[in-house]
Motif scaffolding. Structure first.
Motif, PDB file in Angstrom:
ATOM      1  N   GLU A  30      32.145  39.900  57.116  1.00  0.00           N
ATOM      2  CA  GLU A  30      32.942  39.212  58.147  1.00  0.00           C
ATOM      3  C   GLU A  30      34.400  39.631  58.047  1.00  0.00           C
ATOM      4  O   GLU A  30      35.038  39.943  59.058  1.00  0.00           O
ATOM      5  N   PRO A  40      44.093  38.092  50.818  1.00  0.00           N
ATOM      6  CA  PRO A  40      45.021  38.209  49.681  1.00  0.00           C
ATOM      7  C   PRO A  40      44.379  37.938  48.319  1.00  0.00           C
ATOM      8  O   PRO A  40      45.085  37.799  47.319  1.00  0.00           O
ATOM      9  N   THR A  41      43.056  37.889  48.268  1.00  0.00           N
ATOM     10  CA  THR A  41      42.325  37.348  47.118  1.00  0.00           C
ATOM     11  C   THR A  41      42.697  37.954  45.767  1.00  0.00           C
ATOM     12  O   THR A  41      42.848  37.233  44.782  1.00  0.00           O
ATOM     13  N   PHE A 299      35.274  41.029  43.753  1.00  0.00           N
ATOM     14  CA  PHE A 299      35.603  39.605  43.773  1.00  0.00           C
ATOM     15  C   PHE A 299      34.828  38.854  42.690  1.00  0.00           C
ATOM     16  O   PHE A 299      35.382  38.028  41.967  1.00  0.00           O
ATOM     17  N   GLY A 303      37.723  37.770  40.598  1.00  0.00           N
ATOM     18  CA  GLY A 303      38.346  36.638  41.283  1.00  0.00           C
ATOM     19  C   GLY A 303      37.590  35.336  41.262  1.00  0.00           C
ATOM     20  O   GLY A 303      38.163  34.272  41.446  1.00  0.00           O
ATOM     21  N   SER A 304      36.279  35.409  41.054  1.00  0.00           N
ATOM     22  CA  SER A 304      35.476  34.202  41.264  1.00  0.00           C
ATOM     23  C   SER A 304      35.695  33.162  40.174  1.00  0.00           C
ATOM     24  O   SER A 304      35.415  31.979  40.381  1.00  0.00           O
TER      25      SER A 304
ATOM     26  N   LEU B  86      38.907  32.753  49.925  1.00  0.00           N
ATOM     27  CA  LEU B  86      39.572  34.017  49.605  1.00  0.00           C
ATOM     28  C   LEU B  86      41.088  33.920  49.719  1.00  0.00           C
ATOM     29  O   LEU B  86      41.802  34.867  49.402  1.00  0.00           O
ATOM     30  N   TYR B  87      41.598  32.769  50.195  1.00  0.00           N
ATOM     31  CA  TYR B  87      43.035  32.578  50.373  1.00  0.00           C
ATOM     32  C   TYR B  87      43.611  31.546  49.406  1.00  0.00           C
ATOM     33  O   TYR B  87      44.787  31.220  49.487  1.00  0.00           O
ATOM     34  N   ILE B  91      42.942  30.963  42.570  1.00  0.00           N
ATOM     35  CA  ILE B  91      42.007  32.005  42.154  1.00  0.00           C
ATOM     36  C   ILE B  91      42.405  32.454  40.752  1.00  0.00           C
ATOM     37  O   ILE B  91      43.564  32.743  40.491  1.00  0.00           O
ATOM     38  N   VAL B  96      36.083  29.880  42.104  1.00  0.00           N
ATOM     39  CA  VAL B  96      36.281  29.898  43.558  1.00  0.00           C
ATOM     40  C   VAL B  96      35.167  30.760  44.138  1.00  0.00           C
ATOM     41  O   VAL B  96      34.929  31.858  43.663  1.00  0.00           O
ATOM     42  N   MET B  97      34.481  30.251  45.128  1.00  0.00           N
ATOM     43  CA  MET B  97      33.390  31.033  45.719  1.00  0.00           C
ATOM     44  C   MET B  97      33.278  30.659  47.191  1.00  0.00           C
ATOM     45  O   MET B  97      33.263  29.472  47.511  1.00  0.00           O
ATOM     46  N   PRO B  98      33.241  31.633  48.098  1.00  0.00           N
ATOM     47  CA  PRO B  98      33.014  31.264  49.501  1.00  0.00           C
ATOM     48  C   PRO B  98      31.677  30.544  49.638  1.00  0.00           C
ATOM     49  O   PRO B  98      30.721  30.909  48.966  1.00  0.00           O
ATOM     50  N   THR B 102      33.007  32.770  57.444  1.00  0.00           N
ATOM     51  CA  THR B 102      33.981  32.383  58.462  1.00  0.00           C
ATOM     52  C   THR B 102      33.516  32.872  59.834  1.00  0.00           C
ATOM     53  O   THR B 102      32.986  33.968  59.956  1.00  0.00           O
TER      54      THR B 102
END
Lengths: 311, 192
Positions: A30, A40-41, A299, A303-304, B86-87, B91, B96-98, B102
């Motif tokens: 997406e 910006p992750t 990610f 990042g997660s 993601l914003y 983080i 953090v996980m979607p 969207t």
């Protein structure tokens, strides 16, 4: 979801981990389709690609994935580096790490190099292809592409055709496809199969014409002439006539079947030029999905924050 | 009262155990109708109004608002959904996980965006959402609708439309669901 430090093989993802990553990839597809395909992750993170073998799509794909996540990227290509002056792998890796990197994307002609690098550094290591051994992100993007077009891999029949022996893509794909419930048939001349297939959850055929009508996906591998040290084939023309996906053979495929190839293609050898451009060919889709899959991997590793989860 | 599983979402996942029902289904329905009227009044109609529900709690609320707006004005309003994972600014500090993909079906430039969420707490989710919206165009105005404002803001953010102001302790949790709103606690149970 558990913490994941490195991605060295498909097995690292663990049971259910592959499905989780495919679900996560949806979010990054997406993002990639937006007018401004950037989030910006991973601001402030640095991703370095350490490529001891040439590559176009994998290196650019990782670089593009890192940039879409706002990470900084550095590039290391052997041709223009101190490796030419005789620097060892360990010294190169230590030097790169001293500059402060969060992830190292490694490609090397020898199997196991990413494991070795992971022992030496504190950064996350991603295997972008090691010798004949594994290429996990390629397998993940292949699974994603099949799932996107066919809904699921469960009970799907996939033929992997060609130079299985030298193919890290085939080794990772077999693990990933079967883990998601697909049946895999390897189609190749005996000289291009690994010496032993003990423990491989696959069947083998030497007759492409017989296999083609029965499959949902035909996955054509590249003839890796650079890895062929002995004469394994009488001639490429003979290979093409018996194992090449020609236009005539492609007509035997069922209506819904997909044609895939990891690239770069030898058009006219393992796949006919016009077959690669058929509507059933998802080869460019594979490349597009590759960026989203690599965003998901970066990610997931950087990042997660799954290592911070309770329990 | 019911226990509800929570995924890894602020604050940190675990199991929600309800202590007190603070709003029943009728209360929620009336709040939705009132907020719908307020949106129409504030924007002098519904021209260029777009609802954007925040994943996951804000999405059913946004859909309920769209239905109410349609009943009042006879206008179908576009409803988008936004996952701000993601914003986020935390983080690397917490998992953090979607949770969902969207889906903003149109360019938001020039529109009146109403961000919709179930609970307003620190304001950090809304901060992230404002950043995310920016990537979908330049709205003329952004407003915020929440079912519950529970206080404890950490950023200069205030809602434009509120279902209910609910004083809470910082360590409590609020759960908005189809039968109403519960106040309770998140229990972390390793043995589960």
């Amino acid at each position: 979801m558990t913490a994941l430090k490195h991605l060295l093989s498909i097995a690292d993802l663990g049971p259910g981990g592959l499905e989780d990553l495919l679900d996560l990839t949806d979010s990054f597809v997406e993002v990639s389709e937006r007018r401004i395909p950037k989030v910006p992750t991973l601001r402030g993170k640095t991703v370095v690609s350490l490529f001891y073998e040439e590559s176009t799509r994998t290196r650019l794909s990782f670089e593009s994935a890192a940039k879409r996540l706002s990470a900084d990227t550095m590039n290391f290509t052997v041709g223009t580096s101190s490796v030419k002056k005789g620097e060892s792998l360990r010294d190169t890796v230590t030097t790169i790490e001293a500059m402060g990197v969060d992830a190292i994307v490694v490609r090397h002609a020898s199997a196991g190099v990413p494991w070795q690098v992971a022992q030496w550094v504190g950064a996350s290591v991603i295997n972008a292809g090691d010798g004949w051994h594994e290429h996990p992100t390629q397998a993940i993007l292949d699974c994603y592409t099949i799932r996107q077009r066919l809904g699921s891999l469960v009970d799907r029949h996939i033929a992997i055709v060609g130079d299985v022996k030298h193919s890290r893509v085939a080794r990772s794909d077999v693990q990933a496809f079967t883990a998601l419930g697909a049946t895999v048939t390897l189609v190749a001349p005996p000289t291009l199969l690994p010496p032993s297939l003990v423990g491989w959850p696959v069947t083998v055929s030497h007759d492409l014409d017989d296999v083609l009508p029965k499959v949902d996906v035909v996955y054509v591998l590249r003839m890796q002439r650079e890895r062929m040290t002995e004469s394994l084939l009488p001639s490429l023309r003979e290979y093409t006539s018996t194992y090449g996906l020609t236009a005539e053979r492609a007509r035997k495929l069922s209506q819904h079947a997909l044609v895939m190839h990891p690239g770069p293609m030898n058009r006219g050898v393992e796949i006919a030029a016009e077959v690669a451009d058929l509507p059933s060919s998802v080869i460019t889709r594979q490349v597009a999905n590759g960026v989203a899959v690599r965003m998901a991997v970066l990610f997931r590793l950087l990042g997660s924050g799954m290592e911070l989860a309770h329990g | 009262m019911a226990e509800r599983e929570r995924r890894i979402t602020p604050p940190y996942g675990g199991v929600f155990v309800a202590r007190k029902r603070v709003m029943d289904a009728d209360g929620v329905r009336r709040a939705v109708t009132r907020i719908a009227h307020e949106i129409i009044e504030r924007n002098a109609g519904l021209e260029d109004v777009v609802l954007v529900g925040l994943q996951t709690g804000g999405v059913p609320f946004a859909r309920a608002l769209a239905t109410a707006l349609d009943e009042i004005e006879g206008t179908e309003i576009p409803v988008g959904t936004l996952d701000v994972a993601l914003y986020r600014d935390d983080i690397g500090l917490r998992p953090v996980m979607p949770e969902a993909v969207t889906d903003i079906p149109l360019d938001l430039s020039g529109s009146h965006v109403v961000l919709v969420d179930d609970v307003l707490f620190t304001g950090r989710t809304i901060r992230a959402a404002l950043d995310a919206l920016h990537d979908f165009g330049r709205p003329r105005v952004v407003q915020l609708a929440v079912m519950i404002d529970r206080g404890h803001r950490e950023l200069p953010i205030r809602p434009d439309y509120v279902g209910k102001n609910l004083p809470t302790r910082r360590d409590e949790a609020v759960d908005v669901h189809e039968d109403g709103v519960d106040l309770g606690d998140i229990i972390h149970e390793k043995r589960r």
